[in-house]
Design an enzyme around this catalytic site. Structure first.
Site, PDB file in Angstrom:
ATOM      1  N   ASP D  16       0.871  -1.214  -0.002  1.00  0.00           N
ATOM      2  CA  ASP D  16      -0.017   0.036  -0.067  1.00  0.00           C
ATOM      3  C   ASP D  16       0.820   1.273  -0.276  1.00  0.00           C
ATOM      4  O   ASP D  16       1.824   1.032   0.191  1.00  0.00           O
ATOM      5  CB  ASP D  16      -1.088   0.110   1.295  1.00  0.00           C
ATOM      6  CG  ASP D  16      -0.302   0.219   2.523  1.00  0.00           C
ATOM      7  OD1 ASP D  16       0.888   0.877   2.444  1.00  0.00           O
ATOM      8  OD2 ASP D  16      -0.979  -0.249   3.437  1.00  0.00           O
ATOM      9  N   SER D  17       0.146   2.364  -0.265  1.00  0.00           N
ATOM     10  CA  SER D  17       1.240   3.427  -0.111  1.00  0.00           C
ATOM     11  C   SER D  17       1.705   3.998   1.077  1.00  0.00           C
ATOM     12  O   SER D  17       2.662   4.884   0.987  1.00  0.00           O
ATOM     13  CB  SER D  17       0.274   4.619  -0.497  1.00  0.00           C
ATOM     14  OG  SER D  17      -1.072   4.979   0.453  1.00  0.00           O
TER      15      SER D  17
END
Lengths: 142, 142, 142, 142
Positions: D16-17
């Site tokens: 994920d970011s």
């Protein structure tokens, strides 16, 4: 009762070939509810990262799956603060089937979720105290 | 015929309540195959980002779904360079059912994939020429 | 302009370590929009399966990624009927950044999506004509 | 030490970011390991469903996240039977970073997983005793 509830619709992406919501996806639903709970309190996670250099990470998660959820059903995911500390918060996040025939009336309990979220430095991943305004909002929910 | 093939097993996470692999997940399988194709040529994407500041991004994707894939089946995902440019590469990525009764023998074609991957700056997201050693490896596959 | 728009919020689950929405997830967003487009026209996919024995499957998908979407952004996913046939429908599904400062005003175009959806028998997976009431609703959108 | 270990490579789809593996995806990795653990013992889940009418479902899951996993890292996911009952099995599924410089040598512990899997009727979702050959294989691991 939860402090906050977020509606989640079950789409094909959420189901598996057993015909029900894939068990890992409840964790996604729970994070959506947490993000919206924060947003409802004026806390923007992208701003927190840009301005304070902190992000929230899950350090512990526990799920009891009681009844399956199916395609196209409407769920409600709760957020309730059980305990807030300097750099972490322990949350109850139960998931109910939404009774669509009655307005806002929660139906059957599908899953019990418990999550600990830690405030960490976005670079070093070390725990950092919640920024003051975040802490106030979180404590306000106890 | 593909230059490179990567095996993918279908797990519950990949399926939906229609009983088959969820259509978006083919794009995940295709990226796994691309990552392993690069790895097989000595290209480490994490090193590329750290040392050259570039990452690869999909700029265009096209998928024709011919036959469904099911839980527990073994698939093979191909990577074939159709055209390589300065900062992008156009790939064929067809997906076959692996015939597990015969060694390495490809079975039925399940989906035809076409993907364009662009080399971009990890910060600005602007196109950047492939680093020389990457370009050599990619061109070597034509 | 689209016949229908559905809002999608970007959560952590949707992003990748490149800092943007993972490319395969646009297909999920597009299916959410299709499901809600059908729901808005009174078409319940779970009822269709139970009563008519049909489900909808994607037979072709194409995506042009123009600009990245980021964590916490609000998107709008369109549904526009380009062509309707006996057992399939071809849709434009463009994805815009929602400008949250202006009410319902679409911002930048992030991705162009094209999808062909086929009505199939839930058991045999063979094409079946759309049930009449579905066809009427879909044609009404041209 | 685990009875069984399954290698998992971290791809973009898993991250994920925040730059690390998205927390829900560990549950996917754990199910891949369980599926391969069963396969290694000659248990085919698709055959079990077709022939015995049973599937396996997660009834409880618990995860302690100790250290993040990153893009392109190689992980090892364990399966160890803690307790086997008539219709359920309780498993430890710890996740280690694979030290790629040393053959088969487990590195740092990233996450501790505990999962209870129940054998259920594929139609009614009610608990059913494990088929005998499954029970023998599972008990053989204690």
């Amino acid at each position: 009762m939860s402090d906050f509830d977020w509606p989640v619709r079950v789409y094909y992406e959420d189901t598996d070939s057993g015909g029900v919501v894939y068990h890992a996806n409840y964790l996604k639903f729970m994070e959506r509810a947490r993000s919206e709970w924060l947003r409802a309190r004026g806390i923007r996670q992208d701003a927190l990262r840009a301005e304070c250099g902190v992000i929230f990470a899950v350090s512990h998660a526990e799920l009891a799956y009681l009844r399956p959820a199916r395609f196209d059903q409407a769920l409600r995911v709760g957020v309730q603060v059980l305990q807030a500390r300097r750099a972490s918060v322990h949350l109850a996040q139960d998931i109910h089937l939404q009774d669509e025939t009655q307005d806002n009336n929660k139906g059957t309990l599908l899953a019990r979720g418990r999550v600990t979220v830690v405030c960490i430095d976005a670079q070093t991943f070390r725990p950092r105290a919640f920024p003051d305004h975040v802490r106030r909002e979180i404590l306000g929910d106890r």
